[in-house]
Design an enzyme around this catalytic site. Structure first.
Site, mmCIF file in Angstrom:
data_model
loop_
_atom_site.group_PDB
_atom_site.id
_atom_site.type_symbol
_atom_site.label_atom_id
_atom_site.label_comp_id
_atom_site.label_asym_id
_atom_site.label_seq_id
_atom_site.Cartn_x
_atom_site.Cartn_y
_atom_site.Cartn_z
ATOM 1 N N GLN A 536 0.837 -1.185 0.000
ATOM 2 C CA GLN A 536 0.000 0.000 0.000
ATOM 3 C C GLN A 536 0.874 1.238 0.000
ATOM 4 O O GLN A 536 1.953 1.246 0.588
ATOM 5 C CB GLN A 536 -0.921 0.010 1.223
ATOM 6 N N GLY A 537 0.418 2.274 -0.715
ATOM 7 C CA GLY A 537 1.139 3.536 -0.748
ATOM 8 C C GLY A 537 0.177 4.671 -0.986
ATOM 9 O O GLY A 537 -1.040 4.520 -0.872
ATOM 10 N N GLY A 538 0.734 5.845 -1.332
ATOM 11 C CA GLY A 538 -0.109 7.001 -1.548
ATOM 12 C C GLY A 538 -1.056 6.836 -2.721
ATOM 13 O O GLY A 538 -2.100 7.470 -2.781
ATOM 14 N N GLY A 540 -2.625 3.973 -3.596
ATOM 15 C CA GLY A 540 -3.666 2.998 -3.333
ATOM 16 C C GLY A 540 -3.065 1.684 -2.867
ATOM 17 O O GLY A 540 -2.075 1.668 -2.127
ATOM 18 N N ASP A 653 10.970 8.644 -10.539
ATOM 19 C CA ASP A 653 10.612 8.102 -9.221
ATOM 20 C C ASP A 653 11.297 6.757 -9.000
ATOM 21 O O ASP A 653 10.675 5.794 -8.551
ATOM 22 C CB ASP A 653 9.092 7.957 -9.092
#
Length: 857
Positions: A536-538, A540, A653
């Site tokens: 999970q991350g920013g 979703g 990124d």
């Protein structure tokens, strides 16, 4: 008797002497050497060469423009013809040069004994001596002296062609290693350095070759149609030659072989930008140019006529709109400016549309097309007519009446029509509105009376109106049928129901990936069960799923409050479909329905690199060899993005949680939501919206929004140092008060104590596996990592140099300058017009939550 014996002895010696002299002076009887052992060498001064069995090829030194090169040429061809050059971009400046085997590498040394070229074998079996051998087919190989197995060659020149393709060479991709074998022209006829033109295979859909000038496409070969490339009609079958196109899970490549060895044939990309097949005829002792591509300066030019138009040398003008289309700009078209192409007279209505058959065509560019080789043309037509986005279809293979299916859902570009008596080209079926189909039929029919004409027109209008009223009902029925098919073949068809649900500035037609039904994803993930949650991350959550056929997938489901918005999602969707490399994650499809946006990827068993580097349970499983291989793999993947793919891509990124590992621990770069495409002449860009992960951002990007290839290089350098140390750059702290990993590594490097940063897990494993840990290799990684994180972007190496430094044992690596320490940002919003500087002695603290996750590409 004694005299008789003397006469006999004298006669015997005379015969032996004559025989030896004949061997020495007669080429056919000469004994040539084709191997080079670790105790031997070739030098310019000795004039020694290696000659292949059969005396077809010769390897040695040659000079042009006062520079010396190691190369290969035809031995029996009077007109010296070079087919391979080792040090094409690093010539010897004088007549002092030595080719030898050193450290299990084939190395070319200059007058100061410095290497100018080598085979880049990073490790080998020191116990087994290696030899260099020139084979009969012209392949110059490195192998173990006791092993002749071609599949186990340590290195071979066939994998690194220059401007020439020889018989049995392969041009294209090795999907297992990620190696792309392509041709690059000479700079000029007497300068073998890399020139402006390249001939490279693209494999995004139907494989086809592109002839490019400085990475801008100039000509397209057309896809392989089972017999030849459709855009090279001159490449016909010959009695003395067999050629083939290989397409399987391991490689996609073109090759040919000779059935009559009395002829020599080669494919060469010459310095003027022409790709030619040349054949040597011994009887007349000349190279005959069998064909040359491109042939026509207009119709062979890439996208000469723009979209929805085709080129025909037998018409004037040569550019023509496809039936049912008109020039986009009539004035420009009349002025012979065709780049704008054509537009439809009548927009498609989905239901009631038909097709026009265009014969003897070079198929449109296939980068945006989908291929299914399991069906024929009838099923292909059905599939196209059921897909409202389908613009055309054709057979993938023209042999035996045709088979396979190619469907275009984007605009049709770079089409050519061949003469009616030409053997090349194939049928292309272009989708038209019913009204335009009717116009064609009326134009080719007899003249009818006005009354009948009006009646037919009225009937057509009524028919079209009736069809339009039933459009929604028809689309709904198609959607239901697709849902049923999708349950059985979830990854092989485009699903249409999601189209109606998706709204926004992006058009459904822009998607280049198979659309997966929401119902299929729900079933695969067991209704997004928490048991299947991978991370999970920013953006979703990522879930593990299993399709009905048993295939495991990873589903990236964006949350409604995702920091990766629609822009980033669409950017990722449209970008990743164009990329293919062993070190990039493979995307399988996407799902867009209502507010739901999901990407479906291949499932990678070993999850993300950060779970190994920083996790307590898996950390001990990552030995030094695996870390080194992972570092090299990430470097090669990033080099592909920056240089070797069709587009120059800046990732923006790159971090360890975006490096995923398959079951063989092969690294794959993921998450392209923030990526940007650069033009070939573009060096940097800037943005007011700084995205990415602090700790991996370069100083110029974090502070000023300036990003370039060197921004990715900085991120890669951080990853290298994290892999070596097992420590995170963000949140790093030690008793010496260094508050980031870069400061810590730099201080140890300056003090000559760089090995102190090595992950203790690796150090602890030395007792059981002392041979795995190689201090010099570790120091090289640290040095390269520091070079990549230097404060000024211009000081950082390009990824091509990084890969080169990793692959060479003898390279002298530059000393690094201080790294960019300031990699974090103030938690407060800054006025865009304000300026602030990074103080090397100032530390920054950011109250920002971060979570390491598996983040699919």
């Amino acid at each position: 008797m004694k005299g008789a014996r003397n006469i006999y002895h004298h006669s015997y010696m005379s015969f032996l002497l004559v025989f030896v002299v004949m061997i020495l002076i007669h080429p056919a009887l000469s004994i040539y050497i084709n191997t080079l052992s670790s105790t031997e060498s070739l030098t310019i001064s000795s004039n020694k060469t290696l000659v292949s069995p059969g005396s077809i090829f010769e390897v040695g030194f040659f000079r042009t423009n006062s520079r010396w090169y190691l190369g290969m040429w035809y031995k029996k061809v009077s007109d010296r013809t070079y087919v391979w050059v080792a040090n094409r971009d690093n010539p010897l400046s004088n007549a002092i040069g030595t080719l030898k085997i050193s450290g299990n590498n084939l190395v070319l040394l200059d007058h100061s004994n410095k290497p100018v070229w080598w085979t880049n074998l990073t490790r080998g079996n020191e116990r087994s001596p290696v030899v260099a051998e020139l084979l009969a087919n012209g392949n110059f190989v490195m192998r173990d002296s006791s092993n002749n197995d071609a599949s186990e060659y340590l290195w071979q020149s066939f994998d690194y062609p220059t401007d020439t393709l020889l018989p049995e060479m392969k041009l294209g991709y090795n999907l297992k290693t990620g190696l792309n074998r392509f041709l690059t022209s000479w700079r000029s006829s007497d300068d073998p350095s890399s020139g402006n033109f390249s001939y490279k295979l693209e494999t995004q859909s139907l494989p086809e070759f592109y002839l490019s000038r400085e990475n801008f496409p100039m000509h397209r070969s057309g896809p392989w149609n089972g017999i030849r490339f459709s855009g090279i009609p001159e490449d016909q079958k010959l009695s003395y030659m067999v050629y083939n196109f290989i397409e399987n899970n391991e490689e996609v490549a073109y090759t040919f072989r000779m059935t009559n060895n009395s002829f020599y044939s080669r494919l060469t990309l010459i310095s003027e930008g022409y790709f030619q097949r040349l054949t040597w005829y011994p009887s007349i002792r000349i190279w005959n140019r069998f064909w040359s591509s491109p042939v026509d300066p207009q119709c062979d030019t890439y996208i000469m006529c723009g979209p929805y138009a085709y080129c025909d040398v037998n018409t004037s003008p040569v550019c023509n709109c496809i039936q049912g289309f008109n020039p986009r700009n009539i004035q420009q078209w009349d002025q012979r400016v065709w780049a704008g192409g054509c537009i439809r007279r009548t927009q498609l209505s989905c239901s009631g549309d038909g097709f026009t058959r265009m014969k003897k065509m070079k198929l449109p560019e296939t980068t945006m097309a989908t291929v299914d080789r399991s069906i024929g043309v009838k099923e292909c037509k059905k599939r196209c007519i059921s897909d409202c986005n389908c613009t055309a279809f054709a057979n993938a293979d023209i042999r035996n009446g045709g088979s396979g299916c190619v469907i275009w859902t984007e605009r049709l570009e770079d089409i050519r029509n061949y003469a009616t008596d030409a053997i090349d080209g194939q049928d292309l079926y272009v989708r038209l509105a019913a009204a335009d189909i009717a116009k064609k039929r009326n134009a080719s029919g007899k003249i009818i009376s006005l009354t009948v004409g009006v009646s037919v027109l009225l009937l057509l209008i009524m028919f079209c109106l009736w069809k339009r009223k039933q459009k929604r009902a028809k689309a709904s029925a198609i959607s239901i049928a697709n849902t049923q098919r999708n349950q059985n073949l979830p990854m092989n068809e485009m699903v249409l129901s999601s189209k109606r649900e998706f709204s926004g500035e992006y058009k459904f037609e822009e998607l280049e990936l198979p659309l997966i039904e929401m119902e299929t994803v729900v079933k695969a993930t067991e209704n997004f069960s928490s048991c299947n949650k991978l991370g999970q991350g920013g953006f979703g959550i990522v879930y593990k799923g299993r399709l009905l056929d048993g295939k495991e997938i990873a589903v990236k489901r964006l949350s409604k409050t995702s920091v990766q918005g629609t822009d980033e999602f669409m950017n990722e969707v449209t970008l990743i479909a164009r990329l293919q490399h062993i070190n990039l994650v493979q995307v399988l499809g996407c799902c867009i329905e209502g507010d739901e946006k999901m990407l479906i990827y291949e499932y990678l068993e070993n999850l993300s690199l950060d779970s190994y580097l920083f996790g307590k349970t898996r950390r001990s499983k990552l030995n030094w060899n695996e870390r080194f291989d992972i570092t090299n793999g990430v470097a090669r993947g990033l080099l592909y993005l920056h240089q070797d793919s069709r587009f120059r891509i800046i990732h923006r990124d790159l971090k360890v949680s975006n490096i995923l590992l398959d079951k063989n621990m092969i690294p794959k770069i993921s998450d392209f939501g923030m990526a940007r495409i650069f033009e070939r002449d573009e060096t940097e860009a800037n943005t007011m919206k700084v995205v990415g992960t602090y700790g991996y951002m370069s100083p110029e990007y974090a502070m000023y929004g300036i990003f370039s290839e060197k921004s990715d290089v900085f991120s890669f350098g951080v990853i290298v140092l994290e892999i070596v140390s097992g420590k995170k750059n963000r949140g790093f702290y030690n008793l010496d008060y260094e508050n980031d990993l870069l400061s810590y590594v730099w201080s140890r490097w300056k003090e000559g104590r760089a090995l102190e940063i090595v992950d203790p897990v690796i150090v602890d494993s030395l007792s059981s596996q002392p041979s795995i840990f190689q201090p010099q290799e570790v120091l090289k990684c640290i040095q390269i990592g520091l070079l990549c994180v230097q404060e000024l972007a211009e000081h950082r190496p390009a990824m091509s140099s990084v890969v080169w430094m990793f692959g060479s044992e003898a390279t002298e690596i530059p000393q690094p300058k201080p790294p960019g320490y300031c990699v974090r940002r103030s938690p407060y919003e800054l006025d865009p017009s304000s300026s602030w500087q990074c103080d090397e002695n100032e530390s920054w603290t950011v109250n920002q939550y971060t979570c390491s996750v598996i983040d699919a590409r």
